[in-house]
Scaffold this active site. Structure first.
Site, short mmCIF file in Angstrom:
data_model
loop_
_atom_site.label_atom_id
_atom_site.label_comp_id
_atom_site.label_asym_id
_atom_site.label_seq_id
_atom_site.Cartn_x
_atom_site.Cartn_y
_atom_site.Cartn_z
N HIS A 87 1.44 -9.12 0.83
CA HIS A 87 2.45 -9.65 1.74
C HIS A 87 2.01 -9.60 3.20
CE1 HIS A 87 3.07 -5.34 2.21
NE2 HIS A 87 3.59 -5.63 3.39
C1 UD1 Z 1 7.59 -6.20 7.00
C2 UD1 Z 1 6.82 -5.28 7.95
C3 UD1 Z 1 5.56 -4.80 7.26
C4 UD1 Z 1 5.89 -4.14 5.94
C5 UD1 Z 1 6.72 -5.09 5.08
C6 UD1 Z 1 7.18 -4.38 3.83
C7 UD1 Z 1 6.89 -5.66 10.37
C8 UD1 Z 1 6.17 -6.20 11.52
N1 UD1 Z 1 6.42 -5.98 9.16
O1 UD1 Z 1 6.79 -7.33 6.73
O2 UD1 Z 1 4.90 -3.85 8.09
O3 UD1 Z 1 4.69 -3.83 5.28
O4 UD1 Z 1 7.89 -5.50 5.81
O5 UD1 Z 1 7.53 -5.28 2.83
O6 UD1 Z 1 7.87 -4.97 10.54
N2 UD1 Z 1 12.00 -12.62 3.90
C9 UD1 Z 1 12.94 -13.02 2.97
N3 UD1 Z 1 13.85 -12.08 2.57
C10 UD1 Z 1 13.91 -10.82 3.05
C11 UD1 Z 1 12.94 -10.44 4.00
C12 UD1 Z 1 11.99 -11.35 4.41
O7 UD1 Z 1 12.94 -14.14 2.51
O8 UD1 Z 1 14.78 -10.02 2.62
C13 UD1 Z 1 10.96 -13.62 4.30
C14 UD1 Z 1 11.34 -14.43 5.54
O9 UD1 Z 1 10.82 -15.71 5.37
C15 UD1 Z 1 10.57 -13.73 6.64
C16 UD1 Z 1 9.32 -13.25 5.92
O10 UD1 Z 1 9.75 -12.92 4.61
O11 UD1 Z 1 10.28 -14.58 7.71
C17 UD1 Z 1 8.65 -12.05 6.57
O12 UD1 Z 1 9.58 -10.99 6.71
P1 UD1 Z 1 9.42 -9.90 7.87
O13 UD1 Z 1 10.53 -8.93 7.75
O14 UD1 Z 1 9.22 -10.54 9.20
O15 UD1 Z 1 8.06 -9.22 7.57
P2 UD1 Z 1 7.42 -8.68 6.21
O16 UD1 Z 1 6.29 -9.59 5.87
O17 UD1 Z 1 8.47 -8.45 5.19
N1 UDP Z 2 7.69 -1.93 -4.53
C1 UDP Z 2 8.79 -2.09 -5.37
N2 UDP Z 2 8.95 -3.28 -6.03
C2 UDP Z 2 8.07 -4.30 -5.90
C3 UDP Z 2 6.94 -4.13 -5.06
C4 UDP Z 2 6.78 -2.95 -4.38
O1 UDP Z 2 9.59 -1.17 -5.51
O2 UDP Z 2 8.29 -5.35 -6.52
C5 UDP Z 2 7.55 -0.68 -3.76
C6 UDP Z 2 6.28 0.10 -3.97
O3 UDP Z 2 6.44 1.03 -5.01
C7 UDP Z 2 6.07 0.78 -2.63
C8 UDP Z 2 6.72 -0.13 -1.64
O4 UDP Z 2 7.52 -1.03 -2.39
O5 UDP Z 2 6.72 2.04 -2.58
C9 UDP Z 2 5.68 -0.85 -0.84
O6 UDP Z 2 6.27 -1.83 -0.07
P1 UDP Z 2 5.47 -2.98 0.63
O7 UDP Z 2 4.20 -3.21 -0.09
O8 UDP Z 2 6.41 -4.11 0.78
O9 UDP Z 2 5.21 -2.40 2.09
P2 UDP Z 2 4.05 -1.51 2.75
O10 UDP Z 2 3.95 -0.23 2.00
O11 UDP Z 2 2.79 -2.30 2.74
O12 UDP Z 2 4.54 -1.33 4.15
#
Ligand code: UD1
Ligand code: UDP
Length: 381
Positions: free
Chosen positions: A211
């Site tokens: 992601h």
């Molecule tokens: C965010 C964090 C990242 C973390 C990740 C965990 C920042 C800068 N990034 O990234 O560090 O590893 O969360 O998963 O804080 N979206 C949906 N539904 C949701 C949330 C997001 O559709 O519930 C989509 C939207 O199109 C959005 C995109 O995902 O624009 C990115 O979401 P965003 O919260 O900006 O960043 P993540 O990639 O989720």
């Molecule tokens: N995770 C989950 N369901 C999923 C994918 C990930 O519960 O379908 C959990 C995973 O066990 C871990 C966390 O989400 O604890 C990691 O989140 P993510 O990779 O979104 O963020 P990051 O750790 O890179 O910030």
């Protein structure tokens, strides 16, 4: 004490679950503020259900947006709540925009900040998370670091050792508290995505997650990864897809290419209990996630990380994680070695978990109580 927590995304909910439990078990008042950065049921609410967490006292509903817009809205919302509620301390976890917003606002209101998972550094300032880590650490008073390496990073930046506490990582608390629960459920309790797959009778499972902006917003990198996955046809690739990744893969016309492969199963993100079960049954974890690098070594599953650097270098030096970038040949070579070379796979599986014993949250709350008594929270610098 009144202990506030700001969180906003899936990993923060998972990694703060044990901290919330300890706050309540030790008789403190918990003030929970959700920024609303993650808002889909399967990215937020399901984790509150799986981990039996209290409903947030406040939800700022910031939703998605550019970094500036998202962080700005969070700051306004958090400030309003903190001015009203006046907690004794604010805890933030990790490196998301919630961490940056929470730490900046609280420190300017002279509310001490405790940074959970402080001190991690990828030394790659093109990552938004690295900026968030650095900024949050400037604003913090107590640093809960997972390992000695993270403590050294902070010490090198001039942070007093008296404020740095090596506690292990709360992800180990989450794994240990939930693994048996996840395994003891009946299949009808699994999320829809896992119910459709018979993982109990599947071999050679490769769990894939990705992601990160630098991986999934780059068509060339995504294409290389997909080309590697196409060749791993003797594996069962299970890919709970992050909403960001689904959107970019659709935009690049890559979603159907991957989804049409018979050995690839793309499913919605699953709850924590399902995910623990899935990774504990996996032969390989292929990921660009931070938390997954830690969970892999905790659960003795070999990890191949789709990045060229990591702020979790302990997993690599311990031997449980290999950085494969998005290079097709490197991904394939290492995946094949894990599949075909038992000694190699066993060495990766036996890497020692550097993230502690699963009591990180308990240690943290005791340290906060002690710091409150001896006035460390009020100390300047
Ligand atoms: C965010 C964090 C990242 C973390 C990740 C965990 C920042 C800068 N990034 O990234 O560090 O590893 O969360 O998963 O804080 N979206 C949906 N539904 C949701 C949330 C997001 O559709 O519930 C989509 C939207 O199109 C959005 C995109 O995902 O624009 C990115 O979401 P965003 O919260 O900006 O960043 P993540 O990639 O989720
Ligand atoms: N995770 C989950 N369901 C999923 C994918 C990930 O519960 O379908 C959990 C995973 O066990 C871990 C966390 O989400 O604890 C990691 O989140 P993510 O990779 O979104 O963020 P990051 O750790 O890179 O910030």
């Amino acid at each position: 004490m009144k202990i506030a927590i700001v969180l906003g995304t899936r990993p923060e909910i998972i990694k703060m679950a044990s901290v919330m439990d300890e706050i309540e078990n030790r008789g403190h008042e918990l003030l929970l503020i959700h920024t609303g950065q993650h808002y889909d049921k399967e990215m937020s609410e399901n984790f509150f259900i799986d981990l039996k967490l209290p409903t947030p006292n406040y939800n700022i509903h910031v939703g998605s947006g550019s970094h500036g817009a998202q962080t700005g809205k969070m700051m306004e919302g958090i400030e309003e709540v903190l001015l009203d509620e006046k907690p004794d301390i604010l805890l933030v976890q990790g490196d998301t925009n919630a961490v940056l917003a929470g730490a900046l606002v609280a420190s300017k209101l002279h509310i001490p900040v405790g940074h959970v998972e402080a001190g991690l550094r990828s030394f790659d300032e093109t990552m938004p998370e690295e900026i968030n880590r650095l900024a949050a650490d400037i604003c913090s008073k107590l640093y809960f670091v997972p390992t000695e390496e993270s403590a050294i990073n902070l010490a090198m930046e001039g942070i007093s050792r008296k404020r740095i506490f090596i506690t292990g990582n709360t992800v180990v608390d989450a794994c240990f508290r939930n693994l048996e629960i996840s395994k003891s459920r009946d299949k009808d309790q699994y999320d829809e995505g896992l119910q459709e797959l018979d993982i109990d009778n599947m071999d050679n499972i490769l769990t894939l997650t990705m992601h990160r902006a630098e991986t999934v917003d780059d068509k060339e990198r995504l294409t290389n990864i997909i080309e590697a996955l196409e060749e791993l046809s003797d594996m069962n690739i299970i890919f709970p897809i992050h909403p960001r990744t689904k959107k970019t893969m659709e935009n690049f016309n890559l979603f159907d290419r991957l989804n049409d492969l018979p050995h690839v199963h793309i499913i919605k993100p699953v709850g924590y209990l399902d995910f623990l079960l899935l990774i504990s049954k996996s032969t390989i974890i292929l990921t660009d996630s931070g938390g997954l690098q830690e969970e892999a070594i905790t659960l003795d599953v070999p990890a191949l990380t789709l990045r060229y650097n990591t702020e979790r270098p302990e997993t690599v030096t311990a031997g449980g994680n290999i950085l494969v970038g998005s290079d097709k040949e490197v991904i394939l070579e290492n995946a094949r070695k894990i599949l075909d070379d038992e000694d190699f796979a066993n060495r990766m599986k036996s890497a020692k978990n550097p993230y502690g014993m699963g009591n990180a949250a308990e240690l943290m709350i005791k340290i906060i109580e002690e710091s409150d008594k001896n006035d460390t929270l009020k100390m300047v610098a």
